[in-house]
Structures are given as C-alpha cells and as structure tokens.
Scaffold this motif. Structure first.
Motif, PDB file in Angstrom:
ATOM      1  N   THR A 486       0.827  -1.197   0.000  1.00 44.00           N
ATOM      2  CA  THR A 486       0.000   0.000   0.000  1.00 44.00           C
ATOM      3  C   THR A 486       0.866   1.254   0.000  1.00 44.00           C
ATOM      4  O   THR A 486       2.014   1.226   0.442  1.00 44.00           O
ATOM      5  CB  THR A 486      -0.931  -0.018   1.241  1.00 44.00           C
ATOM      6  N   GLY A 487       0.277   2.353  -0.487  1.00 43.79           N
ATOM      7  CA  GLY A 487       0.967   3.638  -0.417  1.00 43.79           C
ATOM      8  C   GLY A 487       0.531   4.395   0.832  1.00 43.79           C
ATOM      9  O   GLY A 487      -0.438   4.006   1.498  1.00 43.79           O
ATOM     10  N   ASP A 488       1.234   5.472   1.133  1.00 42.42           N
ATOM     11  CA  ASP A 488       0.866   6.269   2.307  1.00 42.42           C
ATOM     12  C   ASP A 488      -0.539   6.848   2.123  1.00 42.42           C
ATOM     13  O   ASP A 488      -1.323   6.923   3.077  1.00 42.42           O
ATOM     14  CB  ASP A 488       1.889   7.384   2.554  1.00 42.42           C
ATOM     15  N   GLY A 489      -0.874   7.243   0.872  1.00 47.78           N
ATOM     16  CA  GLY A 489      -2.205   7.792   0.630  1.00 47.78           C
ATOM     17  C   GLY A 489      -3.285   6.746   0.857  1.00 47.78           C
ATOM     18  O   GLY A 489      -4.275   6.985   1.555  1.00 47.78           O
ATOM     19  N   SER A 490      -3.096   5.582   0.288  1.00 48.78           N
ATOM     20  CA  SER A 490      -4.110   4.526   0.401  1.00 48.78           C
ATOM     21  C   SER A 490      -4.257   4.043   1.843  1.00 48.78           C
ATOM     22  O   SER A 490      -5.372   3.848   2.333  1.00 48.78           O
ATOM     23  CB  SER A 490      -3.742   3.347  -0.496  1.00 48.78           C
ATOM     24  N   LEU A 512       4.032  -0.621   3.835  1.00 45.79           N
ATOM     25  CA  LEU A 512       3.642   0.765   3.551  1.00 45.79           C
ATOM     26  C   LEU A 512       4.764   1.484   2.814  1.00 45.79           C
ATOM     27  O   LEU A 512       5.811   1.792   3.392  1.00 45.79           O
ATOM     28  CB  LEU A 512       3.335   1.457   4.890  1.00 45.79           C
ATOM     29  N   LEU A 513       4.550   1.731   1.530  1.00 46.47           N
ATOM     30  CA  LEU A 513       5.565   2.392   0.704  1.00 46.47           C
ATOM     31  C   LEU A 513       5.274   3.886   0.745  1.00 46.47           C
ATOM     32  O   LEU A 513       4.356   4.376   0.089  1.00 46.47           O
ATOM     33  CB  LEU A 513       5.485   1.857  -0.724  1.00 46.47           C
ATOM     34  N   ASP A 514       6.075   4.583   1.517  1.00 46.84           N
ATOM     35  CA  ASP A 514       5.770   5.978   1.859  1.00 46.84           C
ATOM     36  C   ASP A 514       6.608   6.938   1.013  1.00 46.84           C
ATOM     37  O   ASP A 514       7.819   7.039   1.194  1.00 46.84           O
ATOM     38  CB  ASP A 514       6.064   6.165   3.362  1.00 46.84           C
ATOM     39  N   ASN A 515       5.935   7.623   0.077  1.00 49.08           N
ATOM     40  CA  ASN A 515       6.637   8.665  -0.676  1.00 49.08           C
ATOM     41  C   ASN A 515       6.095  10.049  -0.321  1.00 49.08           C
ATOM     42  O   ASN A 515       6.326  11.027  -1.029  1.00 49.08           O
ATOM     43  CB  ASN A 515       6.573   8.412  -2.196  1.00 49.08           C
ATOM     44  N   GLY A 516       5.334  10.110   0.769  1.00 48.65           N
ATOM     45  CA  GLY A 516       4.844  11.399   1.269  1.00 48.65           C
ATOM     46  C   GLY A 516       3.903  12.084   0.303  1.00 48.65           C
ATOM     47  O   GLY A 516       3.772  13.308   0.324  1.00 48.65           O
ATOM     48  N   ARG A 517       3.246  11.300  -0.487  1.00 48.76           N
ATOM     49  CA  ARG A 517       2.388  11.914  -1.504  1.00 48.76           C
ATOM     50  C   ARG A 517       1.492  10.876  -2.160  1.00 48.76           C
ATOM     51  O   ARG A 517       1.685   9.675  -2.011  1.00 48.76           O
ATOM     52  CB  ARG A 517       3.246  12.555  -2.585  1.00 48.76           C
ATOM     53  N   MET A 518       0.526  11.398  -2.908  1.00 53.89           N
ATOM     54  CA  MET A 518      -0.285  10.544  -3.770  1.00 53.89           C
ATOM     55  C   MET A 518       0.424  10.552  -5.118  1.00 53.89           C
ATOM     56  O   MET A 518       0.057  11.273  -6.054  1.00 53.89           O
ATOM     57  CB  MET A 518      -1.703  11.081  -3.842  1.00 53.89           C
ATOM     58  N   GLY A 519       1.475   9.747  -5.172  1.00 51.25           N
ATOM     59  CA  GLY A 519       2.448   9.818  -6.252  1.00 51.25           C
ATOM     60  C   GLY A 519       1.857   9.616  -7.641  1.00 51.25           C
ATOM     61  O   GLY A 519       2.285  10.261  -8.601  1.00 51.25           O
ATOM     62  N   ALA A 520       0.888   8.711  -7.747  1.00 52.07           N
ATOM     63  CA  ALA A 520       0.332   8.430  -9.073  1.00 52.07           C
ATOM     64  C   ALA A 520      -0.277   9.698  -9.660  1.00 52.07           C
ATOM     65  O   ALA A 520      -0.194   9.931 -10.871  1.00 52.07           O
ATOM     66  CB  ALA A 520      -0.736   7.340  -8.971  1.00 52.07           C
TER      67      ALA A 520
HETATM   68 MG   LIG Z   1       2.211   7.683  -1.825  1.00 53.60          MG
END
Ligand SMILES: [Mg+2]
Ligand SMILES: Cc1ncc(C[n+]2csc(CCOP(=O)(O)OP(=O)(O)O)c2C)c(N)n1
Length: 619
Positions: A486-490, A512-520
């Motif tokens: 999952t991403g941080d957003g999800s 939790l793959l955290d890029n601090g954003r809704m990267g997509a």
């Molecule tokens: Mg993200």
C-alpha cells in the motif's frame, strides 16, 4: 398476514435461541413464528452466508440482535468493524480469495452510503456480496434522521439500484422473492455482483406468524453453456491473420488450460488485464504480461502490432485498451464473453456469447492441432519480452535513489515491490495491491504462475482496499497469510485495519511504501501540466507509532536497503498476527524510479489526441 409482535422481548430472545439451537440440530420445523429480521438471517444461512461485517447503527439494531443470538449458537460469525468502507472491502476480499460469502450490515444514511461507495469494488470486479442497509420507515411519518432529505419515496432504493440490483423489504412477506433475486446476483455464474437489500426501520421487527421457511430459496448453482456461433469463421480469421493477440480479462482468469491450448494452436501471444494476472504462467513464452494505458513494453508492443484480436472475458476498461486506441492495426475481433454488450463492444467483431471456458473448449478443436506458422510474430514479441525482462532487471540492480522528501537515498518502488513479492511467493502469501503507483508498478512487476497469487483491485482501484482486505485472512474458514502493498495515501484512507485486524486476528503484513504523496496523481499532473498540485504532504508521519499504538501489531522499520527490507519481511513473516513495515520510497523523474508508461489514456489534457486517434482507428 403480518401482525404486531405480541410476545415480550425476553420471550423473543428465548424463542430465537431455541430456533438457533434447532437449526444446529437440523430439526427446525418449517412453520415458525418469527420477525422479518430473523427470517432474513435464516434465509441467508440457507444460501451459505455465515460471515457478517458490520457497523451497526440505529438503522440496524434489530438485525444485530438476531445476529448476536445466532452467533452464540455457532451458526455464523459477526465482525464489528470501524468503517463501512473497510467492511465492504473485507467482504469482497473474502469472496474473491476464498469464495466464502459475506454480508455487510450498516445503519441507514451515512453508513449505507459509505458501503455503497465501496461496493463499486465488487460491482467493477464482478464479485458477489450481500449488503443489508437500514432504510427509512415505510409509513413515511416524517423524515427519518439520516434519510435523504427530500419529499420523495424510495431514494436509497433508486441509488442502490443504479449501482447494482436492489430490493426494499417494504413488505415483509416478499422476503423470499428478495432473497431469490439476491441469490441470482450474488451467485451469478459468470458475472456476480453486489446485491443491496434495504431494511426499512419499521419492518425489521415485523412479526411473521406461522411463516413457511420452505419459501426461502437455496443458493443458486446455475451454469451457462458454450457460445453458439460461427466457429469456422473464427478459425479462418485466426489462420489468416499474421499477428494474433489474445487479450484476457477477469472473465478469463479460470481458463488457464484452454488459453494455453488456444495459444499453441493459433500461434498467438497473450496479453492480460491486471486483474487476470496469472491466467497462464508468466514464464510461458507467449505470455506478454499486462497491456494497456500503463502496460508493459512487450504487452503494448503486441497490442500495437496485432492484426487480429481475440478478446476473452474482458470489458475493455480504458486502462486495459488505452481508451479504445489499444489495437490500431486490428482488422477483426473475435470476442468471447458471457455478456452480449461486452462481446459486441468493438466493431468488425464476431461475438461468441457464452461461458468463456466452454467456448474456448469448443473453439480449440475447430482450430485443429496443426501448429500455425507465425514465427516472425512470435519472435518479435519474444524479443520485446526479453527487453522487458532486462528493463526490470536494471531496476532490481539499482534499488536506491536519492530522494528530496526523505533527504537521503531510499528504495525505489520497483525494487521494493520486487523484493516483497518475491518474498511473498516463497512464503506462499497472497498479495493484495492498493491503488496508485504501488498498484501500477506492481502489476508491471509481478510474474505470477497461476491465478490467486496476486489480487490487484484494478476494477475500481479503490484506495484502502488492500489493507482492508487483510481482514479476510483471519476470518476465512481456512485462514491464510497475506501481504498488502500500500501507499501512504491509500493506507491513510483505511487505517482502521490496524485495530480491526488485531481484534479479528488478521494474519498478514502491511507493507507501507511511503513517498509522502499521492504519487500516481503527482506523476499524472507533471506529465500533463508540467507541475504538481495538492497531491503531497510536507509532514513526515510516524506510521510506526500508529502501528505500535495497537496491542498485537508488530511495527517494523524496513529501512532503505534491500537487506533491511528483507530482514523486516522475514521478521514480519514470523509474527503470528498483523505487522506493519514502513519503508520510505523514492518519488521523482529518474527512470530507474518507475516502470515507464507504454500506452495512451483518455484523461486530462491528453483527451483530444486520444479521442481523435480512437476515431481514426474506428474499431
Ligand atoms: Mg504515496
Ligand atoms: C478512494 C479513492 N480516492 C481517489 C482515488 C484516485 N487516486 C488513484 S491513485 C491515488 C494516489 C495514491 O497514493 P498512494 O496510495 O500514496 O500511492 P502512490 O501513488 O504514492 O504510490 C489517488 C488519489 C482512488 N483511486 N481511490
């Protein structure tokens, strides 16, 4: 006749307890006095619905009371959770992964609307789930709190009936019809779907004296046959074409051996939609993996060059056929689908409307066993697949990049996903993917050997599905282990899983793959407008502290190297409950940080070009 309930609450409880005990023994008489709610629960039991995900409210306490007593008798299990969206995702995941049926019970109004929103998932992915929603009273004495505030009748019925099929238990003795309609939808042989049963507040406790339980339908087990159609024409098109592509969607997931025979006999290559990953083994030389708006080098090459499309069980969602620009050179389509409208989606089509497997079983012998020689096509595709494997390998060999948000080198999503899904394979864990870059990178990377290894919810791409799906692991009659990527957003859409997962004994791991954003979405914004807007956060959130706050959750820092992630995964795998591994991941323009885009999509400022191409192709 429905009359009012004359017995006291104590007597009612006693009577329900007796009924439940009699059901367990198998000697409940077929004529009984009971309320509509109890008859409903018995009716669902008859259909094998024994799992309930609930957020009770004033709109569903009566059904809740019946469920309490029936659970005590061991007839069913009720899992109270903290979000109707999570409840819906869990029920969907349970049916999807194990085929066990489940019902979602909500209150009236906001609870029902949340579950209705989440039911876009089973509606899109073709999964049968029961929804029991509290609804406004049938006497219309005035507004009920939380009903839609308009002077109109049946508005929830209208809304739910727009999403799928629905029935209001406005008249209690219509129950058997309601349950039969629901069974036909939830257990549909080719395209199951959500079914919404609306329970008006005032009919739930309606008394049904001397009710005939024989009226209640059993679970349906209908089947569909092979398509009737011009198989000789289909075979001729396949023989004459130079470059055949077989595009498999969700409806073709279970046709592995028939698809393998078709590939062999037609010298075609196979491309699948994300949901059909594993329909045949990725290692099969004619499997080009996914194709579409965010496809693969080889999958999209095959789509771009094929002159004959054999579409199998696919409803041609924009992401899978590049918004109808995916097959620019296709002259004919053979479309195998159980749904007439899906089967006739493209022009120049020979539609074979019927059960996918049975239709393929009938088509394959017509093709005969003499192998067709389409060597040039197979060789060109094989070269592209080899190039794609090299492309993937490069990302595995360059796993970390310097990231601005984290201020240090961190793992890329492709590298982290590859490590995690390889680990899941060796552990025999099911992988659930959440929306976003995590999902797109995921379906480009995974190399499934069979269906059931990866569940990527690409029908609705509903953020929060994967983590909520973990509830199914502990609830299933044969519990299993799962990894939710999952991403941080999800994750922050449905963090309730931390509590509900611990409470209901989920067995799995949240990565939790955290890029601090809704990267997509940042990525789309940058590609389309050159700049990003309102899709990132500047805060560094301590997700490990969230996880540690819940007793029983193992919180692990996955670090920023392949080794540290491996170590965390192994530790997580030894934990008996739910764990959360947090890893910072890279976001940026470096090509090593992503898997690339190979298709077209009718969104944002690309629409004009994509639409004009679609009309030029005219398929
Ligand atoms: Mg993200
Ligand atoms: C409930 C819901 N809201 C909005 C979207 C649109 N959407 C798709 S992906 C995405 C961002 C996902 O962010 P994250 O989970 O952090 O993953 P990332 O792309 O950063 O890897 C959004 C907002 C969606 N799919 N589902």
């Amino acid at each position: 006749m429905v009359s009012s309930n004359k017995i006291s609450q104590n007597e009612l409880t006693h009577q329900r307890t007796e009924h439940a005990a009699a059901i367990s023994r198998g000697d409940l008489p077929c004529r009984v006095d009971l309320t509509l709610s109890e008859a409903l629960v018995i009716g669902l039991l008859r259909q094998g619905v024994k799992t309930y995900f609930t957020v009770f409210g004033h709109g569903s306490t009566e059904v809740g009371e019946v469920l309490r007593i029936y659970q005590s008798a061991g007839l069913l299990n009720v899992f109270g959770v903290r979000s109707e969206i999570e409840a819906s995702h869990a029920a969907t995941a349970l049916r999807w992964t194990t085929d066990e049926k489940a019902a979602v019970v909500t209150s009236i109004g906001p609870g029902a609307l949340q579950a209705l929103a989440a039911s876009l998932v089973p509606a899109s992915d073709g999964i049968g789930v029961w929804y029991l929603f509290g609804d406004e009273t049938t006497e219309d004495e005035g507004f009920n709190m939380q009903q839609i505030p308009k002077h109109e009748q049946g508005l929830f019925l209208q809304m739910t009936a727009t999403m799928g099929r629905a029935y209001s238990l406005h008249t209690p003795l219509a129950l058997s019809t309601a349950l039969q309609r629901g069974a036909a939808i939830v257990d549909h042989p080719t395209r199951p779907a959500p079914f919404y049963l609306l329970l008006p507040l005032n009919t739930q406790a309606a008394w049904l004296p001397d009710f005939n339980l024989e009226e209640l339908p059993n679970a349906g087990s209908s089947t569909l046959g092979a398509a009737e159609g011009d198989y000789l024409q289909a075979a001729q098109w396949i023989r004459e074409a130079e470059r055949v592509i077989v595009k498999v969607g969700g409806g073709g997931r279970k046709a592995s051996s028939e698809l393998a025979t078709l590939l062999e006999r037609s010298a075609a290559v196979l491309v699948h939609t994300p949901i059909a990953t594993g329909c045949i083994s990725y290692s099969h030389p004619q499997n080009m993996g996914v194709g579409g708006s965010k496809g693969t080098l080889c999958g999209n090459y095959a789509m771009d060059h094929a002159d004959l499309l054999v579409a199998v069980g696919t409803r041609a969602v924009c992401q899978s056929d590049c918004s109808r620009t995916g097959y620019p050179k296709v002259k004919h389509v053979i479309n195998i689908n159980a749904d007439l409208e899906d089967a006739t989606h493209y022009t120049r089509t020979l539609a074979l409307v019927g059960d996918v497997r049975k239709t393929l079983e009938k088509l394959n012998p017509v093709l005969g066993s003499d192998k067709l020689d389409k060597t040039a096509w197979l060789t060109a595709c094989a070269e592209k697949k080899a190039a794609w494997q090299t492309f993937k390998m490069q990302r595995a060999l360059n796993p970390a990049l310097h990231d601005e948000y984290w201020g240090k080198p961190v793992l890329t999503q492709p590298a982290a996903i590859k490590i995690a899904t390889d680990w899941a394979k060796t552990k025999g864990a099911v992988c659930f993917f959440d929306a976003g870059d995590v999902q797109a990178n995921g379906f480009q990377i995974v190399e499934d050997e069979r269906p059931g290894q990866t569940f990527t919810e690409t029908g609705a791409s509903y953020m929060g599905f994967a983590v909520s799906a973990l509830l199914a692991t502990g609830v299933a009659s044969r519990p299993f282990y799962a990894l939710a990527l999952t991403g941080d957003g999800s994750f922050t859409m449905n963090p309730q899983i931390l509590i509900d997962g611990a409470e209901h004994k989920a067995h799995g791991c949240i990565l939790l793959l955290d890029n601090g954003r809704m990267g997509a979405i940042t990525g789309l914004q940058k590609d389309q407008y050159g700049t990003s807007f309102a899709t990132w956060n500047t805060l560094h959130v301590d997700y490990l502290a969230w996880a540690r706050a819940v007793p029983g959750i193992l919180a692990l820092d996955g670090g920023s190297t392949p080794d540290s992630l491996q170590t965390a995964l192994v530790q997580a795998g030894h934990h008996s409950g739910l764990s959360l591994i947090h890893i910072p991941v890279y976001f940026g323009q470096d090509p090593m940080g992503g898997m690339g885009v190979y298709g077209r999509w009718n969104v944002g400022n690309w629409c004009e070009d994509v639409q004009s191409l679609r009309h030029k192709i005219g398929l």
